[in-house]
Each structure stands twice: as C-alpha cells, then as structure tokens.
Write a protein that holds these residues in place. Sequence first.
Motif, short mmCIF file in Angstrom:
data_model
loop_
_atom_site.label_atom_id
_atom_site.label_comp_id
_atom_site.label_asym_id
_atom_site.label_seq_id
_atom_site.Cartn_x
_atom_site.Cartn_y
_atom_site.Cartn_z
N HIS A 1 0.94 -1.42 -0.25
CA HIS A 1 0.10 -0.31 -0.03
C HIS A 1 0.85 1.34 0.24
CE1 HIS A 1 1.17 -0.17 4.50
NE2 HIS A 1 0.89 1.34 4.30
N THR A 2 0.54 2.64 -0.45
CA THR A 2 1.14 3.33 -0.48
C THR A 2 -0.53 4.73 0.62
OG1 THR A 2 0.09 3.96 -2.12
CG2 THR A 2 2.18 3.40 -2.37
N LYS A 3 0.21 6.22 1.28
CA LYS A 3 -0.56 6.47 1.96
C LYS A 3 -0.28 7.89 2.42
CE LYS A 3 1.70 6.40 6.09
NZ LYS A 3 1.78 6.17 7.77
N GLY A 4 -1.85 8.58 2.22
CA GLY A 4 -1.32 10.28 2.30
C GLY A 4 -2.16 10.81 3.98
N LYS A 5 -1.80 11.42 3.96
CA LYS A 5 -2.58 12.50 5.36
C LYS A 5 -3.88 11.31 5.68
CE LYS A 5 -3.49 16.05 7.80
NZ LYS A 5 -2.59 15.61 9.13
N SER A 6 -4.76 11.26 5.32
CA SER A 6 -6.33 10.10 5.57
C SER A 6 -6.26 9.43 4.68
CB SER A 6 -7.27 11.20 6.69
OG SER A 6 -7.63 12.39 4.93
#
Length: 133
Positions: free
Chosen positions: A93-98
């Motif tokens: 996965h990758t992620k951002g702030k929310s």
Amino acid sequence: MSDVKDFLANVEPIRRHREAAQLDAMFREITGWAPVLYKGGMLGYGRYDYTYTSGRTGSWLATGFAPRKAKLSIYIMPGYADFDAILARLGKHTKGKSCLYLNKLEYADMDVLAELIRAGLRDLASRWPVHAT
C-alpha cells in the motif's frame, strides 16, 4: 440510496467493480451504516462533526472508500499517525494524510484492513462526535 446502488453498479473496470462490492460489504458489516455517495465518487460510512481551533465547523465522512480506476482509496479520518503497527501488517500500500491507496485489494490482508477501519473509527470517535448515516 439509489445513487449509491447506481454508482456501485457502474464502477469500471470489472476488477474494480468486484473490489468495490467487496469493500462496500466490509464497510457495512464493520460500521453497521449504509453508505452515502459524496462528490468525487467517495462512499462514506458514518459522518463526523468537527470544529477547528479557528472556529471553522463542518461534517465529513467518518470512513469510506473511492474505487478509482488507478487505485482504491480507503479513507480513515482524521489520519494514520497512530496506525503504523497495523499498516506494517496490511500488505502492499501507499498512504497520504488520511487516505490509504491500494493498487489491488488482493494485495491487502482483509482482516488487517478491517482492524484498521475499526481502529480509525475508534480514534475518530475519541476526537469528534461520530454519527450514523
């Protein structure tokens, strides 16, 4: 509700359509709430009311997802700051702030994703009032 049903029926490509149906069932089971379709093709389960220190207030989805063509976007509000231990077990996965991004749902451990959604809702409820949709 018919907007949600129509939206889910028209998700493309077919793989993303199947993933959206799987996520919808998961979010409904975890939250006990029916989804609401937000602008931009986001399905939200529950909502929260916030007030910033600036005095600005509003409401937003408590949790949810968007079945984008390139990636699935999973929304855990207000962010992922405290969830690194869970995310480490999730899979690719990758992620951002929310926002959590998955290229394919099959890359994620579904039990860990469910754990993450529950943890996100608990964290959100400790910060802001959360309501059913």
